[in-house]
Design an enzyme around this catalytic site. Structure first.
Site, PDB file in Angstrom:
ATOM      1  N   THR A  66      20.526  40.626  50.704  1.00 59.70           N
ATOM      2  CA  THR A  66      20.011  39.237  51.472  1.00 59.70           C
ATOM      3  C   THR A  66      20.573  40.166  53.154  1.00 59.70           C
ATOM      4  O   THR A  66      20.610  39.351  54.229  1.00 59.70           O
ATOM      5  CB  THR A  66      20.865  38.518  50.936  1.00 59.70           C
ATOM      6  OG1 THR A  66      20.502  38.772  49.466  1.00 59.70           O
ATOM      7  CG2 THR A  66      20.935  37.215  51.479  1.00 59.70           C
ATOM      8  N   TRP A  94      17.872  41.143  55.003  1.00 55.14           N
ATOM      9  CA  TRP A  94      17.091  40.963  55.222  1.00 55.14           C
ATOM     10  C   TRP A  94      17.317  40.018  56.694  1.00 55.14           C
ATOM     11  O   TRP A  94      16.471  39.877  57.763  1.00 55.14           O
ATOM     12  CB  TRP A  94      16.629  39.843  54.046  1.00 55.14           C
ATOM     13  CG  TRP A  94      15.480  38.475  54.495  1.00 55.14           C
ATOM     14  CD1 TRP A  94      14.147  38.969  54.793  1.00 55.14           C
ATOM     15  CD2 TRP A  94      15.512  37.591  55.013  1.00 55.14           C
ATOM     16  NE1 TRP A  94      13.616  37.654  55.048  1.00 55.14           N
ATOM     17  CE2 TRP A  94      14.413  36.817  55.245  1.00 55.14           C
ATOM     18  CE3 TRP A  94      17.204  36.811  55.459  1.00 55.14           C
ATOM     19  CZ2 TRP A  94      14.104  35.867  55.310  1.00 55.14           C
ATOM     20  CZ3 TRP A  94      16.207  35.391  55.738  1.00 55.14           C
ATOM     21  CH2 TRP A  94      15.250  34.611  55.895  1.00 55.14           C
ATOM     22  N   HIS A  95      18.630  39.271  56.473  1.00 54.29           N
ATOM     23  CA  HIS A  95      19.316  38.516  58.120  1.00 54.29           C
ATOM     24  C   HIS A  95      19.188  39.592  59.095  1.00 54.29           C
ATOM     25  O   HIS A  95      18.534  38.734  59.931  1.00 54.29           O
ATOM     26  CB  HIS A  95      20.353  37.705  57.451  1.00 54.29           C
ATOM     27  CG  HIS A  95      19.591  36.483  56.836  1.00 54.29           C
ATOM     28  ND1 HIS A  95      20.329  36.422  55.217  1.00 54.29           N
ATOM     29  CD2 HIS A  95      20.109  35.395  57.034  1.00 54.29           C
ATOM     30  CE1 HIS A  95      20.201  35.625  54.204  1.00 54.29           C
ATOM     31  NE2 HIS A  95      20.019  34.463  56.062  1.00 54.29           N
ATOM     32  N   GLY A  96      19.423  40.555  58.399  1.00 59.22           N
ATOM     33  CA  GLY A  96      19.384  41.238  60.129  1.00 59.22           C
ATOM     34  C   GLY A  96      19.965  43.053  60.038  1.00 59.22           C
ATOM     35  O   GLY A  96      19.785  43.231  59.557  1.00 59.22           O
ATOM     36  N   PHE A 118      15.747  35.935  63.769  1.00 49.45           N
ATOM     37  CA  PHE A 118      15.752  36.534  62.229  1.00 49.45           C
ATOM     38  C   PHE A 118      14.633  36.436  61.662  1.00 49.45           C
ATOM     39  O   PHE A 118      14.001  37.395  60.293  1.00 49.45           O
ATOM     40  CB  PHE A 118      16.846  35.738  61.290  1.00 49.45           C
ATOM     41  CG  PHE A 118      17.916  35.756  61.434  1.00 49.45           C
ATOM     42  CD1 PHE A 118      18.983  36.571  61.627  1.00 49.45           C
ATOM     43  CD2 PHE A 118      18.843  34.509  61.233  1.00 49.45           C
ATOM     44  CE1 PHE A 118      19.831  36.862  62.272  1.00 49.45           C
ATOM     45  CE2 PHE A 118      20.240  33.870  62.171  1.00 49.45           C
ATOM     46  CZ  PHE A 118      20.692  35.706  62.331  1.00 49.45           C
TER      47      PHE A 118
END
Length: 459
Positions: free
Chosen positions: A311, A314-316, A459
């Site tokens: 998670t 995935w965001h950055g 994102f």
């Protein structure tokens, strides 16, 4: 192109709607596809080719997976999607860390992140997995699959819509005046969240976070992170609501993405209310296949940490996002194994205060440009440096106090409760008047303001 712009609201969207409803149903998907590709190409035209490549890959892989039902073919499809996604999002981060670790000097051209690649990549992967699981049939119509991947209402920031959720809607969907009005209402409410609250809170947060963390006072750090806490919620949930509203105007039913997360009483509940389609994706395609909660306790915690590591990633492409993800993994693991029962037995005020503190700390890692800044910022938050409190409080209250109060109130489920108190014609008249006045007020703001960022584009 963003939804919260005069060009989109008064030119692009009316043009799409006009052509969409003029032509018969057999042409509606083609019209939406054409405008979706134009919408996507508006900011970075070159990346439209990347989108088309992704469409062709997933169309071909879906048919191949259905024909052969091979796990190897599925993994080829997943890896192709992740390779494109990873190259654009993580190659710079990986090279930077290799250079730092091994004292090398590799270089790679700085690549702009294709808008929405995180979202449409996950949608494509979910499509391939569902075809392999036989939860849905592979799409034989290239236009329909292209529309699923590129549909502009939810293309750049979700919600993450699974193919099986709208497969039938791609073939046939109902259009009614009531449905269109409901879509316009939801779109306007989301637009109001973005323009009236998120933009103002974003201006305040940027003003504070643009300063060196070591030069801030404790008061300013708390004002800054509270502003960002409101900005990111109203920015992202506002965009998600605009997507849901636009979908309804065109006859689509998209899944809800937010459910008042700031009223949560556990961190686990917070993440069942925040960005729900992403949470459902990780649950169904990562957590459960790993064994979910039906394995030995040590493996449950392993599964949780894998999900939350992914998670964060995935965001950055940054260490602060990884720490942000693991921070929530630790808290959820602790709630499950150590203090969950005690937390449930605690007074509601204690439960809620704990969650508020948790997500505020989490947003520091999320907003900070790097991990060092986040650590310095957190140190200042709890350093009890209260210089200039009166001066700062007066200034920021005059500039942003009203918007902050509106944001805090609007983060609570007050509006739907008030609407539920009204019945029949009275509710329709009052709510319609409110929506029209809100839309007019938003238009005035868009005409007079140039500050209009959108957080989740990166994102």
């Amino acid at each position: 192109m963003v939804f919260s712009s005069l060009f989109f609201v008064f030119l692009f969207l009316p043009t799409v709607l006009l052509l969409y409803f003029i032509f018969p149903f057999k042409l509606k998907n083609l019209i939406l596809l054409g405008f979706s590709l134009v919408f996507y190409a508006w900011g970075e035209p070159i990346y439209i080719f990347l989108m088309l490549i992704s469409i062709v890959i997933n169309y071909s892989m879906g048919l191949w997976i259905e024909k052969k039902h091979s796990l190897i073919i599925l993994w080829i499809g997943i890896l192709l999607n992740l390779s494109i996604f990873g190259y654009y999002k993580y190659s710079g981060f990986i090279i930077e860390n290799i250079n730092g670790l091994f004292h090398t000097s590799f270089e790679i051209a700085e690549l702009p992140l294709p808008i929405g690649i995180s979202f449409y990549t996950f949608q494509a992967i979910s499509y391939l997995i569902d075809v392999y699981r036989k939860d849905t049939e592979a799409q034989k119509n290239l236009i329909n699959l292209s529309l699923y991947i590129s549909l502009f209402p939810q293309l750049v920031a979700g919600p993450i819509v699974r193919y099986k959720e709208i497969n039938e809607q791609l073939k046939y969907r109902v259009h009614t005046m009531d449905g269109f009005y409901e879509g316009f209402k939801i779109f306007t409410l989301g637009l109001g969240k973005k323009v009236i609250i998120a933009n103002q809170m974003g201006l305040l947060a940027d003003t504070i976070f643009d300063q060196p963390a070591t030069e801030l006072t404790t008061f300013l750090t708390w004002i800054g992170i509270i502003a960002y806490t409101l900005q990111i919620y109203f920015d992202f949930s506002g965009y998600s609501e605009m997507a849901l509203g636009l979908g309804k105007m065109f006859g689509f039913q998209f899944p809800r993405n937010f459910n008042y997360p700031y009223i949560s009483k556990t961190v686990g509940e917070f993440w069942r209310r925040w960005h729900m389609t992403l949470g459902n994706f990780f649950r169904d395609y990562i957590y459960i296949p790993l064994g979910g909660s039906r394995v030995q306790p040590i493996k449950i915690y392993r599964n949780l940490f894998i999900v939350w590591l992914l998670t964060g990633v995935w965001h950055g492409a940054s260490w602060n996002f990884i720490v942000w993800g693991l921070f929530y993994g630790v808290l959820i693991a602790l709630e499950r194994g150590i203090f969950g029962r005690a937390l449930k037995a605690a007074p509601s005020f204690i439960q809620h205060s704990y969650v508020v503190l948790a997500f505020i700390i989490g947003w520091v890692f999320f907003r900070s440009p790097d991990l060092t800044y986040a650590i310095d910022y957190l140190q200042k938050m709890f350093s009890f440096d209260f210089r200039f409190v009166a001066i700062d409080a007066e200034y920021y209250w005059k500039q942003f106090g009203l918007y902050m109060v509106i944001g805090i109130v609007a983060s609570l489920p007050i509006y739907p409760k008030l609407m539920n108190l009204l019945k029949g014609t009275k509710r329709v008249l009052i709510e319609s008047a409110y929506i029209l006045l809100l839309f007019g007020f938003i238009t005035i703001i868009l005409m007079t303001s140039s500050y209009n960022p959108f957080i989740y584009f990166k994102f």
